[in-house]
Design an enzyme around this catalytic site. Structure first.
Site, PDB file in Angstrom:
ATOM      1  N   ASP A 257       0.854  -1.190   0.000  1.00  0.00           N
ATOM      2  CA  ASP A 257       0.000   0.000   0.000  1.00  0.00           C
ATOM      3  C   ASP A 257       0.888   1.238   0.000  1.00  0.00           C
ATOM      4  O   ASP A 257       1.787   1.362   0.835  1.00  0.00           O
ATOM      5  CB  ASP A 257      -0.890   0.020   1.247  1.00  0.00           C
TER       6      ASP A 257
ATOM      7  N   ASP B 299     -14.160  -5.662  -4.354  1.00  0.00           N
ATOM      8  CA  ASP B 299     -14.234  -5.784  -2.899  1.00  0.00           C
ATOM      9  C   ASP B 299     -15.632  -6.281  -2.564  1.00  0.00           C
ATOM     10  O   ASP B 299     -16.619  -5.621  -2.891  1.00  0.00           O
ATOM     11  CB  ASP B 299     -13.995  -4.427  -2.225  1.00  0.00           C
TER      12      ASP B 299
END
Lengths: 255, 227
Positions: free
Chosen positions: A13, A132
């Protein structure tokens, strides 16, 4: 036997060009340097790297493209970049910088046409759709697509959306279970199995893997690639350990 | 003179060339992207990269007369490599774009990989060179393809005379199995050098293995020596 090795993919990330999650390598204290991290994972046998840009600013995104370019020069394995890609120009900028593939998430739900646009312009293998999904018993499959980093429900069935993404030209689906992400409970294997059986493109399993057996379960559920983040950053499990474990269970891995 | 030898990468349109450029730089070469047929004919070393679909890529090559430039290079035995789609273009045709002529340097048609496995084939698979290969070595390489040349088509390309007057002294293949076997690389020798190297996989994304394969290829062609 397909012959193809299951891929182990560390996910980094990024925020404003720095790695922001789980930076706990003893010898990397205060590093957060993505190139250093990428080099370590490549040396450990990572089959691919995924970068997720969580910068919220235009400046942050520019920094991301520069970082991708810097990392590309010294890393000789595939790089997928996602996060905040909402136009074909965003995708082009990252591919020009050295990404091999781009993943679209919220933008694909809002404007599904972008999937086909990326596939036509850059090739099907470039177009990754990140989904997601969270449990929702009101959905036919039992899973609902969420966008905006999981914050916003869409009333889209996760399996139906995966099928549509594939039919629009997606070359791969990066499937994250919101319920499992950040837990240590393992991949959401029911979800993986449903999506893997519904589409004819590769699935990357994401969210929840923390033990060796979780990776085997993800593979057995139909995933072509197995992604994790925190456990690699914290040094809890090495890529080599996972590959050795899979190999003794007769799963093809690149060793 | 410490000028780096140039490696010309053929511009085929919307290509994402960063990874191929990075490969050239790792090999100590200066990557030069070009759509100029004169430059492509003259260059010591040329890579035809693989991006997009068969039809549009061939059209782009023809628009710039790069198809003839590449055929001329190969006929002369000059160091030339094709990657992924860049390999497929060396065949006569592809199911991906029916009715479009390829470069026709090898006989045969590129077909969709037929199996019950996910497509595209994305990831690492084994390169298995035939015993007569001298450049290609066994190892793991990275693929991103839905199309390829089936192994059952390969008797068509064996032998010295291939097609269209392209004489090679020797041709050797490597194969890879994804459900069924396909041709994953070709080395073709002229004048004692492996002048033509075609890879269905991505050497630029195949880690040290890919870098070392191209280093051997360049060195056997004398391409990294100063002029």
């Amino acid at each position: 036997m397909s012959g193809l090795a299951v891929r182990i993919i560390p996910c980094l990330d990024f925020k404003d060009g720095r790695v922001v999650k789980g930076v706990q390598f003893e010898h990397l204290v205060d590093s957060g340097d993505p190139l250093e991290r990428a080099r370590i994972y490549e040396a450990q046998g990572a089959d691919e790297l995924t970068f997720l840009d969580i910068s919220a600013t235009v400046e942050g995104r520019k920094t991301m493209a520069k970082e991708v370019a810097r990392i590309r020069r010294s890393i000789a394995i595939p790089i997928t970049v996602g996060g905040g890609i909402s136009t074909i120009d965003d995708a082009a900028r990252l591919l020009d910088s050295g990404a091999d593939r781009v993943s679209v998430n919220s933008a694909a739900v809002r404007t599904p046409k972008i999937i086909g646009d990326i596939a036509r312009q850059f090739g099907v293998q470039c177009a990754v759709v990140a989904i997601d999904a969270a449990k929702n018993s009101a959905m036919p499959s039992g899973y609902e697509v969420r966008i905006a980093a999981g914050a916003v429900p869409t009333e889209l069935d996760a399996v139906e959306w995966a099928k549509e993404a594939a039919s629009r030209g997606a070359g791969e689906i990066l499937l994250t279970s919101i319920d499992r992400d950040g837990t240590s409970l393992g991949y959401e294997c029911t979800l993986l199995g449903l999506v893997a059986h519904a589409v004819g493109i590769p699935i990357v399993a994401s969210g929840g893997a923390s033990k060796l057996e979780h990776f085997l379960e993800g593979y057995q559920s139909g995933a072509s690639a197995l992604l994790a983040a925190g456990i690699f950053h914290r040094g809890e499990i090495s890529i080599l350990e996972i590959k050795n474990y899979l190999a003794i269970h007769n799963v093809e891995v690149r060793l | 003179m410490s000028e780096k030898p140039r490696l010309v990468i053929v511009e085929t349109g919307v290509a994402n060339l960063a990874s191929v450029r990075a490969l050239a730089e790792r090999l100590g070469m200066e990557p030069v992207v070009s759509a100029d047929p004169e430059e492509v004919i003259r260059a010591r070393t040329v890579i035809l990269p693989g991006v997009g679909a068969f039809g549009p890529a061939m059209q782009k090559l023809k628009e710039n007369e790069l198809d003839v430039a590449i055929q001329d290079r190969v006929a002369e035995g000059l160091a030339t490599a094709g990657i992924c789609l860049g390999m497929q273009l060396f065949f006569e045709a592809s199911e991906e774009s029916e009715g479009v002529d390829g470069l026709g340097i090898f006989q045969g048609k590129v077909r969709r990989l037929e199996n019950n496995l996910p497509l595209p084939q994305l990831g690492w698979n084994r390169l298995e060179p035939e015993p007569d290969a001298h450049l290609l070595q066994p190892g793991w390489v990275y693929f991103a393809n839905s199309y390829g040349v089936a192994v059952r088509a390969h008797p068509e390309m064996s032998g010295k005379k291939v097609s269209g007057g392209f004489d090679f002294d020797a041709i050797a293949l490597a194969t890879t199995t994804y459900g069924s076997p396909f041709v994953s690389a070709i080395e073709a020798w002229r004048k004692g050098r492996p002048s033509l190297l075609l890879c269905q996989f991505h050497p630029e994304l195949s880690g040290i293995f890919g870098t070392q394969l191209f280093a051997r290829w360049l060195d056997l062609n004398g391409a990294r020596r100063p002029l």
